[in-house]
Design an enzyme around this catalytic site. Sequence first.
Site, PDB file in Angstrom:
ATOM      1  CE  LYS A  13      14.524   7.105   4.662  1.00 13.62           C
ATOM      2  NZ  LYS A  13      14.072   7.897   3.439  1.00 13.62           N
ATOM      3  NE  ARG A  88       8.193   4.163   3.802  1.00 14.27           N
ATOM      4  CZ  ARG A  88       9.493   3.754   3.111  1.00 14.27           C
ATOM      5  NH1 ARG A  88      10.322   2.947   3.897  1.00 14.27           N
ATOM      6  NH2 ARG A  88       9.649   4.272   2.018  1.00 14.27           N
ATOM      7  NE  ARG A 127      17.105   7.850  -6.767  1.00 13.44           N
ATOM      8  CZ  ARG A 127      16.159   8.320  -5.698  1.00 13.44           C
ATOM      9  NH1 ARG A 127      16.729   9.396  -5.021  1.00 13.44           N
ATOM     10  NH2 ARG A 127      14.921   8.211  -5.636  1.00 13.44           N
ATOM     11  NE  ARG A 139      13.728   2.214  -5.772  1.00 10.85           N
ATOM     12  CZ  ARG A 139      13.709   2.666  -4.558  1.00 10.85           C
ATOM     13  NH1 ARG A 139      15.089   2.732  -3.930  1.00 10.85           N
ATOM     14  NH2 ARG A 139      12.957   3.192  -3.706  1.00 10.85           N
ATOM     15  NE  ARG A 150       8.942   5.943  -2.917  1.00  3.92           N
ATOM     16  CZ  ARG A 150      10.084   5.944  -3.206  1.00  3.92           C
ATOM     17  NH1 ARG A 150      10.621   6.404  -4.325  1.00  3.92           N
ATOM     18  NH2 ARG A 150      10.916   5.417  -2.367  1.00  3.92           N
TER      19      ARG A 150
HETATM   20  P1  AMP Z   1      12.072   2.710   0.138  1.00  3.92           P
HETATM   21  O1  AMP Z   1      13.218   1.961  -0.692  1.00  3.92           O
HETATM   22  O2  AMP Z   1      12.574   2.775   1.659  1.00  3.92           O
HETATM   23  O3  AMP Z   1      12.036   3.786  -0.507  1.00  3.92           O
HETATM   24  O4  AMP Z   1      10.832   1.653   0.008  1.00  3.92           O
HETATM   25  C1  AMP Z   1      10.380   1.468  -1.022  1.00  3.92           C
HETATM   26  C2  AMP Z   1       9.035   0.901  -0.896  1.00  3.92           C
HETATM   27  O5  AMP Z   1       8.960  -0.313  -0.270  1.00  3.92           O
HETATM   28  C3  AMP Z   1       7.946   2.108  -0.245  1.00  3.92           C
HETATM   29  O6  AMP Z   1       7.502   2.739  -1.156  1.00  3.92           O
HETATM   30  C4  AMP Z   1       7.061   0.888   0.494  1.00  3.92           C
HETATM   31  O7  AMP Z   1       6.110   0.539  -0.850  1.00  3.92           O
HETATM   32  C5  AMP Z   1       7.703  -0.404   0.729  1.00  3.92           C
HETATM   33  N1  AMP Z   1       8.272  -0.029   2.088  1.00  3.92           N
HETATM   34  C6  AMP Z   1       9.516  -0.093   2.455  1.00  3.92           C
HETATM   35  N2  AMP Z   1       9.556   0.229   3.885  1.00  3.92           N
HETATM   36  C7  AMP Z   1       8.408  -0.042   4.532  1.00  3.92           C
HETATM   37  C8  AMP Z   1       7.833  -0.050   5.585  1.00  3.92           C
HETATM   38  N3  AMP Z   1       8.652   0.343   6.893  1.00  3.92           N
HETATM   39  N4  AMP Z   1       6.421   0.041   5.594  1.00  3.92           N
HETATM   40  C9  AMP Z   1       5.713  -0.051   4.611  1.00  3.92           C
HETATM   41  N5  AMP Z   1       6.225  -0.405   3.427  1.00  3.92           N
HETATM   42  C10 AMP Z   1       7.715  -0.100   3.146  1.00  3.92           C
END
Ligand code: AMP
Length: 197
Positions: A13, A88, A127, A139, A150
């Site tokens: 994405k 989400r 990665r 990370r 996740r």
């Molecule tokens: P990402 O970089 O999009 O994979 O997000 C990393 C982490 O941020 C996720 O595993 C969640 O803990 C938190 N996070 C990101 N976007 C959201 C969202 N829309 N709702 C809730 N938690 C989020």
Amino acid sequence: MNLILIGPPGAGKGTQAKFLETKYGLKQLSTGDMLRAEVASGSELGAKAKELMDAGELVPDELIVDMIASRIEADDCKNGVIFDGFPRTVDQAQALDTMLADKGAPLTAVILFEVDEDELVNRLNSRIQQAVDAGNAVRADDNEETLRNRLEVYRNQTAPIIPYYEAEDMLTRIDGMQDIAAVSAQLAQILDKTKAA
Ligand code: AMP
């Protein structure tokens, strides 16, 4: 044009959002990036989010919705946005519908990236290896155990937004197993058709 990119972690994405930013002059809004910036700045929101993020759990809807609501008012969102990693949950999707309706800026398309879980684990491991080879930090949520959590969170809490957008007749599926250039080409084809319609 306002787009949503949905898909499990590692589906591509973020990479495709960057491509779409350049091609269509849109602004990528990644809630994950916004939260990581909050953590780095030492803010109260960052402190609340960090533990949940490290465990691969979702941050509460209210925090995310407030964060997005103020961000989409900024000038750089005028031409339209690409929501990457948001919504989400179904509650977030409903809140976004209301926000966009209030702004008079409807959704153009919702793109679902479909990728097998084995492939996501392979992508994560390469990665990590790349970061280690380059001497960069990995990370905190980039490890296989957190990824498994996740993915479970994605299946249980995020996947229900797929029928939500199907019911709105907004959803287009894309094969995220293809290479990056092929996914970009398919996306451009879909969006050019949507824009022309
Ligand atoms: P990402 O970089 O999009 O994979 O997000 C990393 C982490 O941020 C996720 O595993 C969640 O803990 C938190 N996070 C990101 N976007 C959201 C969202 N829309 N709702 C809730 N938690 C989020």
